[in-house]
Design an enzyme around this catalytic site. Structure first.
Site, PDB file in Angstrom:
ATOM      1  N   GLY A 279     -14.207  32.666  38.001  1.00  0.00           N
ATOM      2  CA  GLY A 279     -14.960  31.670  38.728  1.00  0.00           C
ATOM      3  C   GLY A 279     -14.548  31.489  40.425  1.00  0.00           C
TER       4      GLY A 279
ATOM      5  CB  CYS B 151     -45.780  42.016  45.444  1.00  0.00           C
ATOM      6  SG  CYS B 151     -46.047  43.619  46.503  1.00  0.00           S
TER       7      CYS B 151
ATOM      8  CE1 TYR C  84     -28.144  32.593  39.175  1.00  0.00           C
ATOM      9  CE2 TYR C  84     -27.607  34.097  40.867  1.00  0.00           C
ATOM     10  CZ  TYR C  84     -28.009  33.617  39.517  1.00  0.00           C
ATOM     11  OH  TYR C  84     -27.584  34.838  38.361  1.00  0.00           O
TER      12      TYR C  84
HETATM   13  N1  LLP Z   1     -15.482  35.514  32.572  1.00  0.00           N
HETATM   14  C1  LLP Z   1     -16.507  35.133  31.731  1.00  0.00           C
HETATM   15  C2  LLP Z   1     -16.560  34.860  30.579  1.00  0.00           C
HETATM   16  C3  LLP Z   1     -17.749  35.081  32.790  1.00  0.00           C
HETATM   17  O1  LLP Z   1     -18.812  34.520  31.896  1.00  0.00           O
HETATM   18  C4  LLP Z   1     -17.822  35.276  34.048  1.00  0.00           C
HETATM   19  C5  LLP Z   1     -19.049  35.115  34.815  1.00  0.00           C
HETATM   20  C6  LLP Z   1     -16.684  35.719  34.822  1.00  0.00           C
HETATM   21  C7  LLP Z   1     -15.513  35.681  33.913  1.00  0.00           C
HETATM   22  C8  LLP Z   1     -16.437  36.088  36.167  1.00  0.00           C
HETATM   23  O2  LLP Z   1     -16.823  34.914  37.034  1.00  0.00           O
HETATM   24  P1  LLP Z   1     -16.794  34.938  38.518  1.00  0.00           P
HETATM   25  O3  LLP Z   1     -15.295  35.186  38.809  1.00  0.00           O
HETATM   26  O4  LLP Z   1     -17.524  36.139  39.047  1.00  0.00           O
HETATM   27  O5  LLP Z   1     -17.395  33.546  39.098  1.00  0.00           O
HETATM   28  N2  LLP Z   1     -25.046  35.892  38.305  1.00  0.00           N
HETATM   29  C9  LLP Z   1     -24.366  34.638  38.868  1.00  0.00           C
HETATM   30  C10 LLP Z   1     -22.920  34.625  38.430  1.00  0.00           C
HETATM   31  C11 LLP Z   1     -22.962  34.568  36.963  1.00  0.00           C
HETATM   32  C12 LLP Z   1     -21.483  34.567  36.465  1.00  0.00           C
HETATM   33  C13 LLP Z   1     -21.261  34.689  34.968  1.00  0.00           C
HETATM   34  N3  LLP Z   1     -19.957  34.808  34.485  1.00  0.00           N
HETATM   35  C14 LLP Z   1     -24.243  34.679  40.453  1.00  0.00           C
HETATM   36  O6  LLP Z   1     -24.971  35.571  41.283  1.00  0.00           O
HETATM   37  O7  LLP Z   1     -23.964  33.815  41.046  1.00  0.00           O
END
Ligand code: LLP
Length: 446
Positions: A253, A366, A339
Protein backbone atom coordinates in the site's frame (compact mmCIF):
# COMPACT_ATOMS: atom_id res chain seq x y z
CA UNK A 1 14.97 10.46 8.21
CA UNK A 2 16.43 9.49 4.82
CA UNK A 3 14.34 9.62 1.67
CA UNK A 4 13.47 6.55 -0.33
CA UNK A 5 12.92 6.12 -4.05
CA UNK A 6 9.13 6.13 -3.84
CA UNK A 7 9.37 9.82 -2.88
CA UNK A 8 10.86 10.79 -6.24
CA UNK A 9 8.97 11.37 -9.47
CA UNK A 10 11.91 10.33 -11.69
CA UNK A 11 14.24 7.34 -11.63
CA UNK A 12 17.36 8.05 -9.59
CA UNK A 13 19.68 7.95 -12.61
CA UNK A 14 17.70 10.54 -14.62
CA UNK A 15 19.89 13.31 -16.05
CA UNK A 16 20.32 15.50 -19.08
CA UNK A 17 23.24 14.15 -21.10
CA UNK A 18 25.88 15.93 -23.18
CA UNK A 19 23.58 15.81 -26.22
CA UNK A 20 20.94 17.68 -24.24
CA UNK A 21 18.63 14.66 -24.14
CA UNK A 22 17.05 12.96 -21.17
CA UNK A 23 19.05 9.98 -20.06
CA UNK A 24 18.15 7.15 -17.66
CA UNK A 25 20.46 4.35 -16.55
CA UNK A 26 23.16 5.94 -18.72
CA UNK A 27 20.97 5.47 -21.82
CA UNK A 28 19.80 8.31 -24.04
CA UNK A 29 16.03 7.98 -24.18
CA UNK A 30 15.81 9.20 -27.77
CA UNK A 31 18.26 6.46 -28.78
CA UNK A 32 16.19 3.86 -26.91
CA UNK A 33 13.09 5.08 -28.75
CA UNK A 34 14.96 4.78 -32.06
CA UNK A 35 16.34 1.35 -31.32
CA UNK A 36 13.30 -0.34 -29.77
CA UNK A 37 10.43 1.77 -31.09
CA UNK A 38 7.65 3.38 -29.06
CA UNK A 39 5.63 3.09 -26.90
CA UNK A 40 8.42 1.66 -24.83
CA UNK A 41 8.46 0.79 -21.14
CA UNK A 42 11.88 1.48 -19.61
CA UNK A 43 12.89 0.08 -16.22
CA UNK A 44 15.91 1.53 -14.40
CA UNK A 45 17.63 -1.31 -12.59
CA UNK A 46 19.48 0.97 -10.19
CA UNK A 47 16.25 2.60 -8.96
CA UNK A 48 14.58 -0.78 -8.55
CA UNK A 49 17.47 -2.20 -6.56
CA UNK A 50 17.70 0.98 -4.46
CA UNK A 51 14.12 0.78 -3.21
CA UNK A 52 14.56 -2.90 -2.39
CA UNK A 53 17.63 -1.98 -0.36
CA UNK A 54 15.74 0.92 1.26
CA UNK A 55 13.03 -1.49 2.39
CA UNK A 56 15.59 -3.98 3.70
CA UNK A 57 17.45 -1.31 5.61
CA UNK A 58 14.29 0.32 6.92
CA UNK A 59 12.98 -2.92 8.41
CA UNK A 60 16.35 -4.27 9.57
CA UNK A 61 15.56 -3.21 13.16
CA UNK A 62 12.95 -5.93 13.36
CA UNK A 63 14.48 -9.35 13.15
CA UNK A 64 11.51 -11.39 12.06
CA UNK A 65 10.56 -9.50 8.93
CA UNK A 66 9.71 -11.17 5.65
CA UNK A 67 9.47 -8.97 2.58
CA UNK A 68 7.31 -10.01 -0.31
CA UNK A 69 6.91 -8.06 -3.54
CA UNK A 70 3.33 -7.85 -4.81
CA UNK A 71 3.81 -9.10 -8.37
CA UNK A 72 0.55 -7.64 -9.61
CA UNK A 73 2.32 -4.28 -9.90
CA UNK A 74 4.65 -5.66 -12.58
CA UNK A 75 5.46 -9.28 -13.22
CA UNK A 76 8.18 -10.20 -15.71
CA UNK A 77 10.87 -12.82 -15.44
CA UNK A 78 13.75 -10.30 -15.44
CA UNK A 79 12.28 -7.95 -12.84
CA UNK A 80 11.28 -10.91 -10.65
CA UNK A 81 14.87 -12.15 -10.81
CA UNK A 82 16.23 -8.76 -9.71
CA UNK A 83 13.73 -8.40 -6.88
CA UNK A 84 14.41 -11.96 -5.75
CA UNK A 85 18.18 -11.31 -5.81
CA UNK A 86 17.53 -8.32 -3.54
CA UNK A 87 16.10 -10.69 -0.95
CA UNK A 88 12.37 -10.42 -1.54
CA UNK A 89 9.82 -13.20 -1.74
CA UNK A 90 6.64 -12.78 -3.80
CA UNK A 91 2.94 -12.24 -3.33
CA UNK A 92 1.24 -13.78 -6.37
CA UNK A 93 -2.41 -13.79 -7.35
CA UNK A 94 -2.69 -16.04 -10.39
CA UNK A 95 -1.29 -19.08 -12.12
CA UNK A 96 0.44 -16.67 -14.51
CA UNK A 97 2.26 -14.89 -11.70
CA UNK A 98 3.16 -18.20 -10.02
CA UNK A 99 4.56 -19.50 -13.31
CA UNK A 100 6.54 -16.31 -14.00
CA UNK A 101 8.29 -16.19 -10.63
CA UNK A 102 8.93 -19.93 -10.86
CA UNK A 103 10.57 -19.38 -14.25
CA UNK A 104 12.64 -16.59 -12.68
CA UNK A 105 14.18 -19.16 -10.34
CA UNK A 106 12.49 -17.80 -7.24
CA UNK A 107 12.59 -20.04 -4.17
CA UNK A 108 8.92 -21.03 -4.12
CA UNK A 109 8.97 -21.36 -0.34
CA UNK A 110 9.10 -17.55 -0.29
CA UNK A 111 5.93 -17.21 -2.33
CA UNK A 112 2.48 -16.43 -0.96
CA UNK A 113 -0.54 -17.20 -3.14
CA UNK A 114 -3.32 -14.75 -2.59
CA UNK A 115 -6.67 -14.00 -4.27
CA UNK A 116 -10.41 -14.11 -3.69
CA UNK A 117 -11.35 -16.75 -6.28
CA UNK A 118 -8.41 -19.01 -7.06
CA UNK A 119 -9.21 -21.69 -9.61
CA UNK A 120 -8.67 -25.41 -9.09
CA UNK A 121 -5.91 -25.34 -11.73
CA UNK A 122 -4.18 -22.43 -10.02
CA UNK A 123 -4.36 -24.08 -6.61
CA UNK A 124 -3.04 -27.32 -8.07
CA UNK A 125 -0.15 -25.44 -9.69
CA UNK A 126 0.62 -23.76 -6.37
CA UNK A 127 0.58 -27.12 -4.59
CA UNK A 128 2.70 -28.83 -7.26
CA UNK A 129 5.30 -26.05 -7.22
CA UNK A 130 5.16 -26.01 -3.42
CA UNK A 131 4.49 -22.33 -2.84
CA UNK A 132 5.26 -21.48 0.76
CA UNK A 133 1.92 -20.07 1.87
CA UNK A 134 -1.61 -19.80 0.58
CA UNK A 135 -3.69 -16.97 1.91
CA UNK A 136 -7.21 -18.37 2.12
CA UNK A 137 -9.95 -15.90 1.37
CA UNK A 138 -13.27 -17.58 2.16
CA UNK A 139 -15.04 -20.71 3.44
CA UNK A 140 -15.45 -22.25 0.01
CA UNK A 141 -11.72 -22.02 -0.58
CA UNK A 142 -10.86 -23.54 2.81
CA UNK A 143 -12.80 -26.63 1.90
CA UNK A 144 -11.54 -26.78 -1.71
CA UNK A 145 -7.93 -26.34 -0.67
CA UNK A 146 -8.23 -29.06 1.92
CA UNK A 147 -9.65 -31.49 -0.67
CA UNK A 148 -6.95 -30.66 -3.23
CA UNK A 149 -4.14 -30.88 -0.67
CA UNK A 150 -5.53 -34.18 0.61
CA UNK A 151 -5.66 -35.61 -2.91
CA UNK A 152 -1.93 -34.87 -3.22
CA UNK A 153 -1.20 -36.11 0.26
CA UNK A 154 0.14 -32.74 1.29
CA UNK A 155 -0.31 -30.40 4.21
CA UNK A 156 -0.36 -26.78 3.17
CA UNK A 157 0.65 -23.78 5.26
CA UNK A 158 -2.02 -21.12 5.14
CA UNK A 159 -2.85 -17.64 6.33
CA UNK A 160 -6.40 -16.39 6.75
CA UNK A 161 -7.11 -13.25 4.79
CA UNK A 162 -9.18 -10.95 6.96
CA UNK A 163 -10.76 -7.52 6.60
CA UNK A 164 -9.60 -5.65 9.68
CA UNK A 165 -12.16 -2.88 9.28
CA UNK A 166 -9.80 -0.15 8.17
CA UNK A 167 -10.66 1.57 4.94
CA UNK A 168 -8.05 3.90 3.52
CA UNK A 169 -8.61 6.87 1.36
CA UNK A 170 -5.49 8.49 0.16
CA UNK A 171 -5.19 11.06 2.89
CA UNK A 172 -7.68 9.94 5.49
CA UNK A 173 -9.34 6.77 6.53
CA UNK A 174 -12.31 5.49 8.36
CA UNK A 175 -12.54 2.53 10.64
CA UNK A 176 -15.69 0.47 10.66
CA UNK A 177 -16.75 -2.72 12.38
CA UNK A 178 -17.24 -4.72 9.25
CA UNK A 179 -16.36 -3.59 5.80
CA UNK A 180 -18.18 -4.18 2.58
CA UNK A 181 -15.28 -5.90 0.83
CA UNK A 182 -15.09 -8.82 -1.55
CA UNK A 183 -11.81 -9.90 0.06
CA UNK A 184 -11.26 -12.07 3.07
CA UNK A 185 -13.05 -13.11 6.22
CA UNK A 186 -14.84 -10.54 8.30
CA UNK A 187 -13.43 -10.62 11.85
CA UNK A 188 -16.77 -12.04 13.00
CA UNK A 189 -16.15 -15.07 10.78
CA UNK A 190 -12.64 -16.04 11.84
CA UNK A 191 -13.81 -18.24 14.75
CA UNK A 192 -15.78 -20.45 12.42
CA UNK A 193 -12.90 -20.62 9.96
CA UNK A 194 -10.40 -21.59 12.68
CA UNK A 195 -12.83 -24.10 14.10
CA UNK A 196 -13.05 -25.80 10.73
CA UNK A 197 -9.29 -25.77 10.20
CA UNK A 198 -8.57 -27.17 13.65
CA UNK A 199 -11.32 -29.77 13.70
CA UNK A 200 -12.08 -30.72 10.12
CA UNK A 201 -9.46 -29.67 7.59
CA UNK A 202 -6.54 -31.91 8.46
CA UNK A 203 -4.48 -30.92 5.41
CA UNK A 204 -4.40 -27.24 6.30
CA UNK A 205 -1.86 -25.82 8.71
CA UNK A 206 -2.80 -22.35 9.90
CA UNK A 207 0.21 -20.08 10.45
CA UNK A 208 -1.35 -16.65 10.88
CA UNK A 209 -3.47 -13.89 9.42
CA UNK A 210 -3.20 -11.56 6.47
CA UNK A 211 -4.75 -8.24 5.51
CA UNK A 212 -4.27 -5.49 2.96
CA UNK A 213 -5.80 -2.11 3.69
CA UNK A 214 -5.43 -0.24 0.42
CA UNK A 215 -3.07 1.18 -2.13
CA UNK A 216 -1.32 4.53 -2.81
CA UNK A 217 -1.45 5.24 0.95
CA UNK A 218 0.24 8.37 2.33
CA UNK A 219 -1.02 7.95 5.88
CA UNK A 220 1.20 6.07 8.37
CA UNK A 221 -1.27 5.76 11.25
CA UNK A 222 -3.34 3.18 9.35
CA UNK A 223 -0.49 0.71 9.61
CA UNK A 224 -0.27 1.25 13.34
CA UNK A 225 -3.96 0.45 13.70
CA UNK A 226 -3.75 -2.48 11.31
CA UNK A 227 -0.82 -4.05 13.20
CA UNK A 228 -2.64 -3.70 16.50
CA UNK A 229 -5.91 -5.14 15.18
CA UNK A 230 -4.17 -8.13 13.57
CA UNK A 231 -2.01 -8.93 16.59
CA UNK A 232 -5.00 -8.60 18.89
CA UNK A 233 -6.91 -11.05 16.69
CA UNK A 234 -3.96 -13.44 16.54
CA UNK A 235 -3.69 -13.47 20.32
CA UNK A 236 -7.42 -13.98 20.68
CA UNK A 237 -7.37 -16.96 18.32
CA UNK A 238 -4.31 -18.45 20.03
CA UNK A 239 -5.95 -18.18 23.43
CA UNK A 240 -9.33 -19.46 22.35
CA UNK A 241 -8.07 -22.43 20.34
CA UNK A 242 -4.79 -23.16 22.12
CA UNK A 243 -2.80 -22.39 18.98
CA UNK A 244 0.64 -20.97 18.31
CA UNK A 245 -0.07 -18.73 15.36
CA UNK A 246 2.80 -16.29 14.92
CA UNK A 247 2.57 -14.79 11.43
CA UNK A 248 1.05 -11.43 10.54
CA UNK A 249 0.93 -10.17 6.97
CA UNK A 250 0.21 -6.44 6.76
CA UNK A 251 -0.18 -6.29 2.95
CA UNK A 252 1.18 -3.49 0.78
CA UNK A 253 0.00 0.00 0.00
CA UNK A 254 2.81 2.54 0.43
CA UNK A 255 2.26 5.35 -2.07
CA UNK A 256 4.49 6.94 -4.70
CA UNK A 257 4.95 10.44 -6.07
CA UNK A 258 3.19 10.74 -9.43
CA UNK A 259 3.04 14.54 -9.29
CA UNK A 260 4.47 17.31 -7.13
CA UNK A 261 1.24 17.25 -5.08
CA UNK A 262 1.88 13.70 -3.88
CA UNK A 263 3.67 13.37 -0.56
CA UNK A 264 4.24 9.69 0.21
CA UNK A 265 6.16 8.83 3.38
CA UNK A 266 9.46 7.02 2.98
CA UNK A 267 10.02 3.33 3.59
CA UNK A 268 11.92 4.43 6.70
CA UNK A 269 8.92 6.28 8.13
CA UNK A 270 6.58 3.40 7.37
CA UNK A 271 9.00 0.90 8.90
CA UNK A 272 9.35 2.95 12.06
CA UNK A 273 5.58 3.19 12.51
CA UNK A 274 5.06 -0.51 11.87
CA UNK A 275 7.93 -1.68 14.08
CA UNK A 276 6.87 0.62 16.93
CA UNK A 277 3.28 -0.57 16.66
CA UNK A 278 4.36 -4.18 16.72
CA UNK A 279 6.67 -3.70 19.67
CA UNK A 280 3.87 -1.93 21.51
CA UNK A 281 1.49 -4.80 20.83
CA UNK A 282 4.12 -7.35 21.87
CA UNK A 283 4.30 -5.62 25.23
CA UNK A 284 0.58 -5.10 25.49
CA UNK A 285 -0.29 -8.73 24.83
CA UNK A 286 2.91 -10.17 26.35
CA UNK A 287 3.72 -12.34 23.35
CA UNK A 288 6.83 -13.48 21.52
CA UNK A 289 7.66 -11.27 18.52
CA UNK A 290 5.57 -12.52 15.60
CA UNK A 291 6.91 -12.98 12.08
CA UNK A 292 5.82 -9.93 10.10
CA UNK A 293 5.25 -9.96 6.36
CA UNK A 294 4.85 -6.88 4.23
CA UNK A 295 4.02 -7.03 0.53
CA UNK A 296 4.51 -3.72 -1.26
CA UNK A 297 4.05 -3.60 -5.03
CA UNK A 298 3.68 -0.08 -6.39
CA UNK A 299 6.35 1.51 -4.17
CA UNK A 300 8.92 -1.08 -5.31
CA UNK A 301 8.55 -0.76 -9.06
CA UNK A 302 6.68 2.42 -9.95
CA UNK A 303 9.47 5.00 -9.84
CA UNK A 304 11.91 2.71 -11.66
CA UNK A 305 9.68 2.78 -14.75
CA UNK A 306 9.02 5.37 -17.43
CA UNK A 307 7.17 5.08 -20.74
CA UNK A 308 8.40 6.65 -23.97
CA UNK A 309 5.91 7.72 -26.61
CA UNK A 310 6.28 9.42 -29.97
CA UNK A 311 4.21 12.56 -30.33
CA UNK A 312 2.11 12.64 -33.48
CA UNK A 313 -0.87 14.69 -34.50
CA UNK A 314 -2.29 17.69 -32.72
CA UNK A 315 -5.60 19.45 -32.61
CA UNK A 316 -6.50 22.89 -31.39
CA UNK A 317 -10.12 23.04 -30.34
CA UNK A 318 -11.31 26.52 -31.36
CA UNK A 319 -11.19 28.61 -28.15
CA UNK A 320 -10.44 25.40 -26.26
CA UNK A 321 -7.79 22.85 -25.48
CA UNK A 322 -4.73 21.95 -27.48
CA UNK A 323 -4.47 18.19 -27.86
CA UNK A 324 -1.29 16.33 -28.79
CA UNK A 325 -1.64 12.62 -29.50
CA UNK A 326 0.90 9.95 -28.66
CA UNK A 327 1.28 6.49 -30.18
CA UNK A 328 0.04 4.72 -27.02
CA UNK A 329 -2.48 5.42 -24.32
CA UNK A 330 -5.11 3.53 -22.37
CA UNK A 331 -4.01 0.09 -23.60
CA UNK A 332 -0.49 0.51 -22.17
CA UNK A 333 -1.56 2.73 -19.24
CA UNK A 334 -5.16 2.24 -18.16
CA UNK A 335 -4.76 4.24 -14.95
CA UNK A 336 -5.79 7.74 -16.13
CA UNK A 337 -8.96 6.33 -17.73
CA UNK A 338 -9.73 4.00 -14.81
CA UNK A 339 -8.76 6.08 -11.80
CA UNK A 340 -8.25 9.63 -13.11
CA UNK A 341 -4.59 9.02 -12.27
CA UNK A 342 -2.22 11.91 -12.92
CA UNK A 343 1.26 11.72 -14.37
CA UNK A 344 4.24 13.96 -14.96
CA UNK A 345 6.12 14.03 -18.27
CA UNK A 346 8.85 15.82 -20.20
CA UNK A 347 9.97 15.85 -23.80
CA UNK A 348 13.04 13.62 -23.84
CA UNK A 349 14.73 15.36 -26.77
CA UNK A 350 14.38 18.84 -25.22
CA UNK A 351 14.07 18.28 -21.49
CA UNK A 352 15.22 21.74 -20.47
CA UNK A 353 13.34 23.75 -23.11
CA UNK A 354 11.12 26.38 -21.55
CA UNK A 355 7.49 25.34 -21.04
CA UNK A 356 5.35 27.57 -23.21
CA UNK A 357 1.93 25.97 -23.44
CA UNK A 358 -0.63 24.05 -21.47
CA UNK A 359 -1.60 20.97 -23.44
CA UNK A 360 -3.57 17.76 -23.17
CA UNK A 361 -1.82 14.50 -24.05
CA UNK A 362 -4.27 12.20 -25.79
CA UNK A 363 -3.85 8.51 -26.44
CA UNK A 364 -4.35 6.87 -29.85
CA UNK A 365 -7.19 4.56 -28.86
CA UNK A 366 -10.76 4.92 -30.05
CA UNK A 367 -12.31 6.27 -26.92
CA UNK A 368 -12.79 9.88 -25.84
CA UNK A 369 -11.68 8.93 -22.32
CA UNK A 370 -8.26 7.91 -23.62
CA UNK A 371 -6.45 10.95 -22.25
CA UNK A 372 -3.04 10.25 -20.70
CA UNK A 373 -2.46 13.68 -19.17
CA UNK A 374 -5.29 16.20 -18.93
CA UNK A 375 -3.20 19.26 -18.43
CA UNK A 376 0.56 19.69 -18.58
CA UNK A 377 2.94 22.54 -19.27
CA UNK A 378 5.29 21.65 -22.11
CA UNK A 379 7.56 23.51 -24.53
CA UNK A 380 6.78 23.84 -28.25
CA UNK A 381 6.09 20.37 -29.59
CA UNK A 382 7.17 19.01 -32.96
CA UNK A 383 5.82 15.87 -34.51
CA UNK A 384 8.23 13.05 -33.73
CA UNK A 385 9.28 14.42 -30.35
CA UNK A 386 9.65 11.76 -27.65
CA UNK A 387 7.49 12.12 -24.57
CA UNK A 388 8.78 10.50 -21.39
CA UNK A 389 6.04 9.82 -18.83
CA UNK A 390 7.40 9.15 -15.34
CA UNK A 391 6.36 6.64 -12.69
CA UNK A 392 4.81 4.07 -15.00
CA UNK A 393 6.57 1.00 -13.57
CA UNK A 394 3.57 -0.17 -11.55
CA UNK A 395 0.15 -1.19 -12.85
CA UNK A 396 0.88 -0.09 -16.42
CA UNK A 397 2.26 -3.12 -18.27
CA UNK A 398 0.53 -5.40 -15.76
CA UNK A 399 -2.86 -3.89 -16.71
CA UNK A 400 -2.15 -3.53 -20.43
CA UNK A 401 -4.63 -4.74 -23.02
CA UNK A 402 -4.81 -5.26 -26.76
CA UNK A 403 -7.67 -2.81 -27.18
CA UNK A 404 -8.11 -1.85 -30.84
CA UNK A 405 -5.95 -4.89 -31.61
CA UNK A 406 -2.80 -2.96 -30.97
CA UNK A 407 0.36 -4.89 -30.13
CA UNK A 408 1.51 -4.63 -26.51
CA UNK A 409 4.63 -2.52 -26.03
CA UNK A 410 8.15 -3.72 -25.42
CA UNK A 411 10.02 -3.25 -22.15
CA UNK A 412 13.75 -2.63 -21.71
CA UNK A 413 15.94 -2.72 -18.65
CA UNK A 414 18.60 -0.03 -18.44
CA UNK A 415 21.68 -0.04 -16.26
CA UNK A 416 25.23 1.33 -16.52
CA UNK A 417 24.68 2.61 -20.07
CA UNK A 418 23.38 -0.74 -21.24
CA UNK A 419 19.88 -1.53 -22.44
CA UNK A 420 18.40 -5.00 -22.69
CA UNK A 421 15.02 -6.08 -23.87
CA UNK A 422 13.03 -7.83 -21.13
CA UNK A 423 9.64 -7.99 -22.85
CA UNK A 424 9.46 -8.18 -26.63
CA UNK A 425 7.03 -5.99 -28.50
CA UNK A 426 4.12 -8.05 -29.73
CA UNK A 427 3.92 -8.58 -33.48
CA UNK A 428 0.87 -8.68 -35.72
CA UNK A 429 1.27 -12.45 -35.82
CA UNK A 430 1.29 -12.56 -32.00
CA UNK A 431 -2.03 -10.75 -32.10
CA UNK A 432 -3.70 -13.38 -34.26
CA UNK A 433 -1.80 -16.34 -32.85
CA UNK A 434 -4.72 -17.41 -30.67
CA UNK A 435 -7.40 -16.96 -33.28
CA UNK A 436 -8.96 -20.06 -34.76
CA UNK A 437 -11.20 -20.42 -37.79
CA UNK A 438 -13.77 -23.21 -38.07
CA UNK A 439 -13.26 -25.35 -41.20
CA UNK A 440 -16.55 -24.24 -42.69
CA UNK A 441 -15.29 -20.64 -42.85
CA UNK A 442 -11.87 -21.47 -44.23
CA UNK A 443 -12.25 -20.45 -47.90
CA UNK A 444 -10.17 -17.35 -48.59
CA UNK A 445 -8.79 -17.30 -45.04
CA UNK A 446 -5.00 -17.33 -44.91
N1 LLP B 1 -1.21 -7.19 -1.18
C1 LLP B 1 -2.48 -7.33 -1.58
C2 LLP B 1 -3.29 -8.38 -0.96
C3 LLP B 1 -3.02 -6.49 -2.55
O1 LLP B 1 -4.29 -6.64 -2.93
C4 LLP B 1 -2.21 -5.48 -3.13
C5 LLP B 1 -2.74 -4.58 -4.18
C6 LLP B 1 -0.87 -5.37 -2.70
C7 LLP B 1 -0.41 -6.24 -1.72
C8 LLP B 1 0.07 -4.34 -3.25
O2 LLP B 1 -0.35 -3.05 -3.02
P1 LLP B 1 0.58 -1.81 -3.43
O3 LLP B 1 1.80 -1.84 -2.55
O4 LLP B 1 0.94 -1.98 -4.87
O5 LLP B 1 -0.27 -0.63 -3.18
N2 LLP B 1 -4.47 -1.25 -10.07
C9 LLP B 1 -4.48 -0.27 -9.03
C10 LLP B 1 -3.86 -0.82 -7.76
C11 LLP B 1 -4.58 -2.05 -7.25
C12 LLP B 1 -3.93 -2.64 -6.02
C13 LLP B 1 -4.52 -3.95 -5.70
N3 LLP B 1 -3.93 -4.64 -4.61
C14 LLP B 1 -3.75 0.96 -9.49
O6 LLP B 1 -3.28 1.00 -10.63
O7 LLP B 1 -3.66 1.97 -8.77
Amino acid sequence: MPNSTNQFIRPLTTKINEKGNLDIGGCDLTELADKYGTPLYVIDEHTLRSICKDYKKAFSKYEKINMLYASKALCTIATSKIISDEGFGFDVVSGGEIYTVYKAGVDMRNVLFNGNNKSVDEINLALDLEVGRISVDNFFELSLLNVLAQSKNKTVDILLRVTPGIECHTHEYIQTGNLDSKFGFDLTQTDRAVDLIVNAYKNLNLKGIHAHIGSQIFETKVYEDEADILICELVRLNNKYGLNLNEINLGGGLGVKYTENDTPPSTFEIAEVIINAINKSIEKYKIKPPIIYIEPGRSIISTAGVTLYTLGTSKQVPNGKKYFAVDGGMADNARPAMYQAEYTAVIANKPDAKASQNVTIAGRFCESGDILIKSILLPEIDEGDILCVFNTGAYNYSMASNYNRVEKSAMVLVNNSQSDIIVYRESLDDLISHDAVPDRLRDNVE
